[in-house]
Motif scaffolding. Sequence first.
Motif, PDB file in Angstrom:
ATOM      1  N   PHE A 110       0.690  -1.248   0.149  1.00  0.00           N
ATOM      2  CA  PHE A 110       0.017  -0.031   0.030  1.00  0.00           C
ATOM      3  C   PHE A 110       0.679   1.196  -0.187  1.00  0.00           C
ATOM      4  O   PHE A 110       0.637   2.181  -0.752  1.00  0.00           O
ATOM      5  N   GLY A 111       2.098   1.452   0.944  1.00  0.00           N
ATOM      6  CA  GLY A 111       2.866   2.457   0.806  1.00  0.00           C
ATOM      7  C   GLY A 111       3.503   2.671  -0.511  1.00  0.00           C
ATOM      8  O   GLY A 111       3.506   4.126  -0.975  1.00  0.00           O
ATOM      9  N   LEU A 112       3.728   1.645  -1.265  1.00  0.00           N
ATOM     10  CA  LEU A 112       4.358   1.812  -2.369  1.00  0.00           C
ATOM     11  C   LEU A 112       3.276   2.249  -3.643  1.00  0.00           C
ATOM     12  O   LEU A 112       3.513   3.232  -4.330  1.00  0.00           O
ATOM     13  N   LEU A 113       2.343   1.394  -3.833  1.00  0.00           N
ATOM     14  CA  LEU A 113       1.398   1.580  -4.807  1.00  0.00           C
ATOM     15  C   LEU A 113       0.540   2.862  -4.601  1.00  0.00           C
ATOM     16  O   LEU A 113       0.024   3.479  -5.587  1.00  0.00           O
ATOM     17  N   ASP A 114      -0.123   2.949  -3.266  1.00  0.00           N
ATOM     18  CA  ASP A 114      -0.844   4.181  -3.226  1.00  0.00           C
ATOM     19  C   ASP A 114      -0.312   5.569  -2.898  1.00  0.00           C
ATOM     20  O   ASP A 114      -1.071   6.311  -3.333  1.00  0.00           O
ATOM     21  N   ILE A 115       0.798   5.479  -2.314  1.00  0.00           N
ATOM     22  CA  ILE A 115       1.210   6.813  -2.044  1.00  0.00           C
ATOM     23  C   ILE A 115       2.341   6.950  -2.884  1.00  0.00           C
ATOM     24  O   ILE A 115       2.647   8.030  -3.720  1.00  0.00           O
ATOM     25  N   GLY A 116       3.289   5.861  -3.315  1.00  0.00           N
ATOM     26  CA  GLY A 116       4.571   6.196  -4.235  1.00  0.00           C
ATOM     27  C   GLY A 116       4.224   6.267  -5.566  1.00  0.00           C
ATOM     28  O   GLY A 116       4.879   6.910  -6.470  1.00  0.00           O
ATOM     29  N   LYS A 117       3.210   5.563  -6.049  1.00  0.00           N
ATOM     30  CA  LYS A 117       2.580   5.303  -7.338  1.00  0.00           C
ATOM     31  C   LYS A 117       3.676   5.251  -8.383  1.00  0.00           C
ATOM     32  O   LYS A 117       3.806   6.229  -9.493  1.00  0.00           O
ATOM     33  N   PRO A 118       4.476   4.387  -8.471  1.00  0.00           N
ATOM     34  CA  PRO A 118       5.776   4.235  -9.209  1.00  0.00           C
ATOM     35  C   PRO A 118       5.042   4.178 -10.877  1.00  0.00           C
ATOM     36  O   PRO A 118       4.148   3.269 -11.068  1.00  0.00           O
TER      37      PRO A 118
ATOM     38  N   LYS B 165       6.184  -3.380 -11.301  1.00  0.00           N
ATOM     39  CA  LYS B 165       5.654  -2.455 -12.050  1.00  0.00           C
ATOM     40  C   LYS B 165       6.527  -1.623 -12.868  1.00  0.00           C
ATOM     41  O   LYS B 165       6.136  -0.494 -13.489  1.00  0.00           O
ATOM     42  N   GLY B 166       7.717  -2.088 -13.336  1.00  0.00           N
ATOM     43  CA  GLY B 166       8.614  -1.693 -14.432  1.00  0.00           C
ATOM     44  C   GLY B 166       9.495  -0.441 -14.061  1.00  0.00           C
ATOM     45  O   GLY B 166       9.961   0.152 -14.829  1.00  0.00           O
TER      46      GLY B 166
ATOM     47  N   GLU C 255      10.313   4.877 -14.054  1.00  0.00           N
ATOM     48  CA  GLU C 255      10.872   5.878 -12.995  1.00  0.00           C
ATOM     49  C   GLU C 255      11.888   4.911 -12.175  1.00  0.00           C
ATOM     50  O   GLU C 255      12.204   3.836 -12.075  1.00  0.00           O
ATOM     51  N   THR C 256      12.431   6.047 -11.410  1.00  0.00           N
ATOM     52  CA  THR C 256      13.503   5.531 -10.469  1.00  0.00           C
ATOM     53  C   THR C 256      12.897   5.513  -8.840  1.00  0.00           C
ATOM     54  O   THR C 256      12.322   6.399  -8.581  1.00  0.00           O
ATOM     55  N   VAL C 257      12.889   4.305  -8.611  1.00  0.00           N
ATOM     56  CA  VAL C 257      12.505   3.969  -6.931  1.00  0.00           C
ATOM     57  C   VAL C 257      13.524   3.748  -5.991  1.00  0.00           C
ATOM     58  O   VAL C 257      14.301   2.771  -6.250  1.00  0.00           O
ATOM     59  N   VAL C 258      13.861   4.553  -5.080  1.00  0.00           N
ATOM     60  CA  VAL C 258      14.823   4.276  -4.056  1.00  0.00           C
ATOM     61  C   VAL C 258      14.208   3.677  -2.862  1.00  0.00           C
ATOM     62  O   VAL C 258      13.130   4.420  -2.242  1.00  0.00           O
ATOM     63  N   VAL C 259      14.730   2.808  -2.160  1.00  0.00           N
ATOM     64  CA  VAL C 259      14.186   2.275  -0.910  1.00  0.00           C
ATOM     65  C   VAL C 259      15.186   2.103   0.162  1.00  0.00           C
ATOM     66  O   VAL C 259      16.297   1.225  -0.114  1.00  0.00           O
ATOM     67  N   SER C 260      15.038   2.528   1.255  1.00  0.00           N
ATOM     68  CA  SER C 260      16.008   2.445   2.500  1.00  0.00           C
ATOM     69  C   SER C 260      15.573   1.402   3.221  1.00  0.00           C
ATOM     70  O   SER C 260      14.394   0.714   3.399  1.00  0.00           O
ATOM     71  N   GLY C 261      16.283   0.670   4.205  1.00  0.00           N
ATOM     72  CA  GLY C 261      16.000  -0.705   4.725  1.00  0.00           C
ATOM     73  C   GLY C 261      15.736  -1.701   3.724  1.00  0.00           C
ATOM     74  O   GLY C 261      14.803  -2.396   4.059  1.00  0.00           O
TER      75      GLY C 261
ATOM     76  N   ILE D 185      20.722  -7.308  -5.240  1.00  0.00           N
ATOM     77  CA  ILE D 185      21.033  -7.572  -6.689  1.00  0.00           C
ATOM     78  C   ILE D 185      20.724  -8.815  -7.309  1.00  0.00           C
ATOM     79  O   ILE D 185      20.283  -8.814  -8.207  1.00  0.00           O
ATOM     80  N   ASN D 186      21.402  -9.749  -6.707  1.00  0.00           N
ATOM     81  CA  ASN D 186      21.558 -11.206  -7.133  1.00  0.00           C
ATOM     82  C   ASN D 186      20.183 -11.831  -7.167  1.00  0.00           C
ATOM     83  O   ASN D 186      19.858 -12.907  -7.916  1.00  0.00           O
ATOM     84  N   GLU D 187      19.691 -11.781  -5.712  1.00  0.00           N
ATOM     85  CA  GLU D 187      18.462 -12.517  -5.535  1.00  0.00           C
ATOM     86  C   GLU D 187      17.292 -11.723  -5.805  1.00  0.00           C
ATOM     87  O   GLU D 187      16.152 -12.477  -6.400  1.00  0.00           O
ATOM     88  N   LEU D 188      16.998 -10.410  -5.714  1.00  0.00           N
ATOM     89  CA  LEU D 188      15.791  -9.887  -5.817  1.00  0.00           C
ATOM     90  C   LEU D 188      15.830  -8.977  -7.313  1.00  0.00           C
ATOM     91  O   LEU D 188      14.739  -8.392  -7.526  1.00  0.00           O
ATOM     92  N   GLY D 189      17.064  -8.797  -7.919  1.00  0.00           N
ATOM     93  CA  GLY D 189      16.761  -8.229  -8.996  1.00  0.00           C
ATOM     94  C   GLY D 189      16.874  -6.769  -8.957  1.00  0.00           C
ATOM     95  O   GLY D 189      16.389  -5.978  -9.977  1.00  0.00           O
ATOM     96  N   PHE D 190      17.439  -6.068  -7.870  1.00  0.00           N
ATOM     97  CA  PHE D 190      17.603  -4.605  -7.966  1.00  0.00           C
ATOM     98  C   PHE D 190      18.458  -4.282  -8.811  1.00  0.00           C
ATOM     99  O   PHE D 190      19.576  -4.843  -9.181  1.00  0.00           O
ATOM    100  N   ASP D 191      18.200  -3.040  -9.605  1.00  0.00           N
ATOM    101  CA  ASP D 191      19.160  -2.432 -10.338  1.00  0.00           C
ATOM    102  C   ASP D 191      20.499  -2.139  -9.840  1.00  0.00           C
ATOM    103  O   ASP D 191      21.577  -2.102 -10.313  1.00  0.00           O
ATOM    104  N   ALA D 192      20.297  -1.567  -8.630  1.00  0.00           N
ATOM    105  CA  ALA D 192      21.567  -1.137  -7.771  1.00  0.00           C
ATOM    106  C   ALA D 192      21.378  -1.200  -6.401  1.00  0.00           C
ATOM    107  O   ALA D 192      20.114  -1.106  -6.056  1.00  0.00           O
TER     108      ALA D 192
END
Lengths: 338, 338
Positions: A136-144, A170-171, A148-154, A188-195
């Motif tokens: 909900f936080g990502l899709l309802d508030i972040g609406k990527p 969501k691309g 687009e570039t999404v940064v996540v901490s933690g 990066i290796n398991e979850l496919g993060f770009d960086a």
Amino acid sequence: MTYSQKQILLADRPSGKPTAETFQYAEVPVPTPDEGQVLIRTLYLSVDPYMRGRMNEGKSYVAPFQLNEPISGGVVGEVVDSKGSNLKQGDIVIGNLPWQEYSVAGEKEVRQIDPSIAPISAYLGILGMPGLTAYFGLLDIGKPKEGETVVVSGAAGAVGSAVGQIAKIKGARVVGIAGSDEKIKYLINELGFDAAINYKTEDVGKALAAACPNGVDVYYDNVGGEISEAVHKLLNKFARIPVCGAISTYNSDGADLGPRIETTLIKSSVLMQGFVVGDFSSRFSEGARELAGWLQEGKLKYEETIVYGFENIPQAFLGLFEGTNLGKQLVKIAEQSK
Amino acid sequence: MTYSQKQILLADRPSGKPTAETFQYAEVPVPTPDEGQVLIRTLYLSVDPYMRGRMNEGKSYVAPFQLNEPISGGVVGEVVDSKGSNLKQGDIVIGNLPWQEYSVAGEKEVRQIDPSIAPISAYLGILGMPGLTAYFGLLDIGKPKEGETVVVSGAAGAVGSAVGQIAKIKGARVVGIAGSDEKIKYLINELGFDAAINYKTEDVGKALAAACPNGVDVYYDNVGGEISEAVHKLLNKFARIPVCGAISTYNSDGADLGPRIETTLIKSSVLMQGFVVGDFSSRFSEGARELAGWLQEGKLKYEETIVYGFENIPQAFLGLFEGTNLGKQLVKIAEQSK
């Protein structure tokens, strides 16, 4: 015959970081269910950063724990005795229950879960509160939006790792910030993060600028503090910041001072929104269905860090603030009966 | 024959508060319009807090003013010579024009205004940028509901006074924060605010708590800094903060430190959104129509503080940071011809 069991009480409200004095073990009788109630054996117990807020006296977004009462939180357990009409012995349920080995609850205070969809522990993580918080936080508030570039901490935590993967679904281009090289590799290796950036060894500002050549459109914030301020410098016009947590400050005692945010928000017309998962409670079934679907399609992975034994609950909780967990931090209390 | 005129250049980028050295007067020829252009005599010139940001080198939300080039801003002027096909001598126009007595502009760079709806100076205030800033920030971001409490800082300024009145039109309880007893009286007696607080003489936290017994649902922020922090303590669950300005910090040179906002936002699921009026440019005609309607119905009042004479532009601008203006601060440069 009466059996006895262990429980953990809040002995003292911590000032700053919780210590051994914060927790008090007690030995109490296993309770007996009344009509409409069930007796539940605790199998898995969830420790979460938000619990630190409940240890304070002042009202946070949830009521404070009471002194000399059991601490409570998410529990997956097995019904071992039922005086109810719906739940029966052997059913697996989830609920908000005390930190003890056995609990009694009304049938409607817990929810039965389906072990055929995923391992039962997943209902405390990717299919539970952390997964829904990410969703909900990502899709309802972040609406990527795609591209687009999404940064996540933690990013390697239970919420952050789900956020990054949903953003990929969501691309979006996804950049994670976490605290060890092992976590960086995992992202990066398991979850496919770009960086992914190790904030303990890298200059976060420089590394972020390199990892986000097109700036930042969504910043899913789990940590607050200086890491977040490094991200704020890169926000694009109309960026969105779902503010989920501020773990960097939960154990801070005094004023948590930093650069005031207003001019940053005006400069790029940025939206910043705090939330708790309960804000979306009317849509939990939608979120849970989506998450389960992605899980079954293999689009969503999750990791658990499991500590074994009732006596290790405080240590598992404190480890959250040291960043020792990868994915969801759980404590396994007992084996499910066959 | 060539006429000469006065203009004001940005002589130096101020560090902290602008001074006499920031501004340079020049005497230059009155330009001649080319085909498709008009010559405009400056009648009213707008000075606004956002201009301070443009005096800095770094990019704010608008491009910086260039050194040794004229400062520019909102101007209402009269066409005194036309080489265009639509505008003719005597027409009144509004546009973003240099701080000088006469300017040349393409016909499409300015917009004709209708003196029958309101005095022409109103197009720089309630019917112009400040009015639209109030309208969109309050209604699109703040979304006040009937019976909710709206707090506005910088309440007696051009934007703030419109915010409070629009909030009243929408049925909210309105509390203003301003900097003199004269302004407080104006807000309550003339504009119908429910309460108003003089931040220079009152304990803002205590006064706010008394004026907002049901907490704060919308905080329209024009000022930032400690005043805003006093409001943040009273935010209700799901409160909204349109962040319009941070005038308290515009002349600050170093880091503007304050309590980090994240935990406040999480605690009450608060939305905070920065914006500039240009974000809503596709809907300016909607906003202008609504504002003009309320003005003509007598539901919206406005005040202007007018300084006379080209040589007093810098003083009028600097007065914004001293809070000497009530309503829109304008400089009147010349009389409209009969």
